[in-house]
Write a protein that holds these residues in place. Structure first.
Motif, PDB file in Angstrom:
ATOM      1  N   ASN A  96      -3.478   0.414  14.522  1.00  0.00           N
ATOM      2  CA  ASN A  96      -2.780  -0.830  14.185  1.00  0.00           C
ATOM      3  C   ASN A  96      -1.282  -0.551  14.018  1.00  0.00           C
ATOM      4  OD1 ASN A  96      -1.906  -3.265  13.291  1.00  0.00           O
ATOM      5  ND2 ASN A  96      -3.458  -3.494  11.711  1.00  0.00           N
ATOM      6  N   ASP A 147       1.115  -2.611  12.981  1.00  0.00           N
ATOM      7  CA  ASP A 147       1.774  -3.469  11.995  1.00  0.00           C
ATOM      8  C   ASP A 147       2.181  -2.660  10.765  1.00  0.00           C
ATOM      9  OD1 ASP A 147       2.729  -5.583  10.569  1.00  0.00           O
ATOM     10  OD2 ASP A 147       0.774  -6.506  10.215  1.00  0.00           O
ATOM     11  N   TYR A 152       0.518  -3.410   7.395  1.00  0.00           N
ATOM     12  CA  TYR A 152      -0.844  -2.914   7.256  1.00  0.00           C
ATOM     13  C   TYR A 152      -0.872  -1.547   6.588  1.00  0.00           C
ATOM     14  CZ  TYR A 152      -5.605  -1.797   8.624  1.00  0.00           C
ATOM     15  OH  TYR A 152      -6.923  -1.459   8.616  1.00  0.00           O
TER      16      TYR A 152
END
Length: 94
Positions: free
Chosen positions: A75, A77, A80
């Motif tokens: 991920n 992001d 996150y």
């Protein structure tokens, strides 16, 4: 612009699915040994489906866990990646 995330490693997902299926079958053999030492009678047809379902559920669980793990690792992001404290709120970095 963010780079494209890495693709999932399908070979590893299938391998973990096989391991999960073997674990499910091991549990079914353990439960069959318990049933064999009781006064209950279970038909071979029911035991076949019981073993099949435990193996299938173990396979699906292993594949789902590994897929989610790979998605979490890749991920991109940054939100996150914030560490979460015990209270469930993300820690703010200065």
């Amino acid at each position: 612009m963010a780079s494209a995330p890495e693709p999932l490693n399908g070979r590893r997902i299938v391998l973990i699915g096989v391991v999960g299926g073997l674990f499910g079958l091991a549990v079914s053999f353990f439960l069959q040994a318990i049933v064999a030492n009781t006064t209950v009678t279970v038909s071979s047809y029911a035991m076949f489906w019981f073993r099949l379902l435990l193996g299938a559920f173990g396979t699906m669980a292993g594949m789902a866990i590994e897929t989610v793990r790979q998605l979490q690792v890749t991920n991109p992001d940054p939100a996150y990646r914030k560490p979460v404290l015990r209270g469930g709120h993300p820690r703010e970095r200065p």
